[in-house]
Design an enzyme around this catalytic site. Structure first.
Site, PDB file in Angstrom:
ATOM      1  N   CYS A   1      -2.839  34.149   9.660  1.00 29.69           N
ATOM      2  CA  CYS A   1      -2.721  34.787  10.974  1.00 29.69           C
ATOM      3  C   CYS A   1      -2.496  33.737  12.062  1.00 29.69           C
ATOM      4  O   CYS A   1      -3.326  33.533  12.951  1.00 29.69           O
ATOM      5  CB  CYS A   1      -3.983  35.602  11.251  1.00 29.69           C
ATOM      6  SG  CYS A   1      -3.811  36.736  12.632  1.00 29.69           S
ATOM      7  N   GLU A   2      -1.373  33.043  11.966  1.00 25.06           N
ATOM      8  CA  GLU A   2      -0.954  32.034  12.934  1.00 25.06           C
ATOM      9  C   GLU A   2       0.572  32.045  12.989  1.00 25.06           C
ATOM     10  O   GLU A   2       1.231  32.053  11.942  1.00 25.06           O
ATOM     11  CB  GLU A   2      -1.399  30.627  12.510  1.00 25.06           C
ATOM     12  CG  GLU A   2      -2.891  30.411  12.414  1.00 25.06           C
ATOM     13  CD  GLU A   2      -3.522  30.062  13.751  1.00 25.06           C
ATOM     14  OE1 GLU A   2      -2.781  29.875  14.727  1.00 25.06           O
ATOM     15  OE2 GLU A   2      -4.764  29.969  13.789  1.00 25.06           O
TER      16      GLU A   2
ATOM     17  N   GLY B   1       2.148   4.976  -0.722  1.00 28.20           N
ATOM     18  CA  GLY B   1       1.544   6.263  -1.058  1.00 28.20           C
ATOM     19  C   GLY B   1       2.618   7.284  -1.345  1.00 28.20           C
ATOM     20  O   GLY B   1       2.901   7.638  -2.489  1.00 28.20           O
ATOM     21  N   ARG B   2       3.270   7.744  -0.283  1.00 26.20           N
ATOM     22  CA  ARG B   2       4.297   8.772  -0.380  1.00 26.20           C
ATOM     23  C   ARG B   2       5.393   8.414  -1.401  1.00 26.20           C
ATOM     24  O   ARG B   2       5.844   9.257  -2.176  1.00 26.20           O
ATOM     25  CB  ARG B   2       4.920   8.974   1.000  1.00 26.20           C
ATOM     26  CG  ARG B   2       5.905  10.109   1.118  1.00 26.20           C
ATOM     27  CD  ARG B   2       6.690  10.023   2.427  1.00 26.20           C
ATOM     28  NE  ARG B   2       5.834   9.740   3.568  1.00 26.20           N
ATOM     29  CZ  ARG B   2       5.304  10.665   4.357  1.00 26.20           C
ATOM     30  NH1 ARG B   2       5.559  11.936   4.141  1.00 26.20           N
ATOM     31  NH2 ARG B   2       4.556  10.310   5.386  1.00 26.20           N
TER      32      ARG B   2
ATOM     33  N   GLU C   1       0.827  -1.207   0.000  1.00 26.29           N
ATOM     34  CA  GLU C   1       0.000   0.000   0.000  1.00 26.29           C
ATOM     35  C   GLU C   1       0.865   1.263   0.000  1.00 26.29           C
ATOM     36  O   GLU C   1       0.735   2.122   0.876  1.00 26.29           O
ATOM     37  CB  GLU C   1      -0.916  -0.002   1.234  1.00 26.29           C
ATOM     38  CG  GLU C   1      -1.850  -1.197   1.316  1.00 26.29           C
ATOM     39  CD  GLU C   1      -2.543  -1.306   2.661  1.00 26.29           C
ATOM     40  OE1 GLU C   1      -2.274  -0.456   3.539  1.00 26.29           O
ATOM     41  OE2 GLU C   1      -3.336  -2.250   2.853  1.00 26.29           O
TER      42      GLU C   1
END
Length: 422
Positions: free
Chosen positions: A350-351, A281-282, A279
């Site tokens: 704004c974080e 993905g990356r 499986e």
């Protein structure tokens, strides 16, 4: 400078295959996700070669990147799909994927998702709890069908990766204790609407060593032998995904290195007849994509130099979520006439957590384009509309051709489904 194979400098400008990233930024604006079609093919081929002609089904872990064009590209290559939701099932079917090559993972499958998967005729449910097994059995019985299942077992193996993406330890929510699996399989064997077809294990993501896989495999082989003694014969073994990629200086194992060791262990245990499911993905998409962004402002104070760009944590949350590293490359590198400074590359949200990279030596001027590398996996799929920011466009480059596979969102469409009170 670490640049992925399919993103190289040509005539002083960073290209995706044979298309200038500067031209793509001009044509499609920024932020912009750019993927290489050849990179997708090459990554898939690495698994195809590693399979050595044996019975191996590669099920793309599509949570990494679920753009329909990418799913369709893998479907054409013969890939199966690892899904974790009813929405992902719908995406695979829309992308013309083969339902018979779908494995359905995830700890919280809802009734409607199970029903949809049964109607589609998926290959297998990776069952993650006894309560889920009972629900699948009841739904299948009501529909008059048999549900193909494998039990996802938790082998309590340390994948040696970030704790947020480690899934094979006892403290994780995934799977069932491998020591309890024989009893659960025995109960499943008594359920008339359940067809036991395999066993599944997934221990984490961005794994760079083979040893955790082999540690888990030893336990899986012992379990399979115990099940055989109980009269339960399996047709496949799913060892999950999680093989890592190079973000900075990692040297991850290759699919060939992994599968050669797995085949050797299975053959020694006389289990080479089992179909092997993977499986990934990356490792199929991670280094196939970059995120293009433009420097809006350069700002300094007594503590820091900031490169404020138009991409943000809503486009790529991995750095602030996982403290993840992504290489940052200028699309058109500046000469030494421009001084190098240590920059925090930050977005407009704004974080304080809105950062893409910290303390990077860069030669920059306002308006420069930057490529955030290794952004093919867990980038757009985790993107949001925070601060009412439209999600970026996505393009796929094929040699000299460019395909817009997802246009930039329109601001009005972000909130067009909302309603004012009377």
């Amino acid at each position: 400078m670490t640049i992925a194979k399919h993103f190289q400098l040509k005539d002083g400008v960073l290209h995706a295959e044979n298309v200038s990233l500067a031209q793509l930024a001009h044509d499609f604006d920024t932020p912009l996700f750019v993927y290489s079609r050849q990179a997708l093919h090459d990554a898939w081929e690495s698994y195809h070669v590693a399979a050595q002609g044996r019975d191996v089904l590669v099920c793309y872990g599509m949570k990494a990147n679920s753009n329909l064009a990418i799913l369709n590209e893998f479907a054409r290559l013969g890939t199966g799909f690892d899904i974790v939701s009813g929405g992902e099932l719908a995406r695979v079917l829309a992308a013309k994927g083969d339902a018979n090559k779908i494995v359905f993972s995830g700890v919280g499958k809802q009734a409607w998702e199970i029903e949809a998967a049964l109607e589609a005729g998926i290959k297998c449910f990776n069952v993650e709890s006894e309560a889920e097994l009972q629900r699948i059995a009841e739904i299948a019985l009501n529909k008059g069908v048999k549900a193909p299942v494998s039990l996802r077992v938790n082998p309590d193996v340390d994948a040696k990766t970030h704790p947020y993406i480690s899934t094979g330890l006892k403290g994780n929510k995934f799977g069932v204790d491998i020591n309890e699996a024989p009893a659960i399989y025995a109960r499943a064997q008594q359920m008339p609407s359940i067809d036991i077809v395999g066993v599944d294990c997934h221990i984490g993501s961005q794994i760079t060593e083979i040893s955790p896989y082999l540690d888990a495999l030893d336990k899986l082989i012992a379990l399979i032998k115990q099940l055989q003694a109980q009269g339960i014969e399996l047709s496949h073994l799913d060892i999950g995904g999680g093989l890592g990629i190079r973000y900075t200086d990692e040297t991850p194992a290759t699919p060939t290195e992994l599968l050669s060791a797995v085949f050797q262990a299975l053959d020694a245990a006389r289990l080479g007849h089992l179909q092997l499911i993977l499986e990934p993905g990356r490792s199929l998409v991670g280094n196939a994509g970059v995120l293009l962004t433009q420097v809006e402002y350069l700002k300094s104070n007594q503590e820091k130099n900031f490169a404020i760009v138009d991409a943000a944590m809503n486009d790529l949350i991995r750095p602030t979520l996982y403290d993840a590293w992504h290489d940052i490359e200028p699309v058109t590198p500046r000469s030494e006439d421009v001084p190098s400074h240590q920059y925090d590359v930050v977005g407009p949200i704004c974080e304080s957590g809105d950062w893409l990279a910290k303390d990077r030596p860069l030669r920059l001027e306002q308006g420069d384009l930057l490529a955030i590398m290794s952004a093919g996996a867990y980038a757009f799929t985790m993107a949001s509309q925070y601060n009412t920011r439209p999600r970026a466009a996505e393009v796929i480059v094929d040699d000299q051709s460019v395909h817009l596979v997802r246009p930039r969102e329109d601001i009005q469409k972000i909130f067009e489904s909302e309603r004012l009170l009377d």
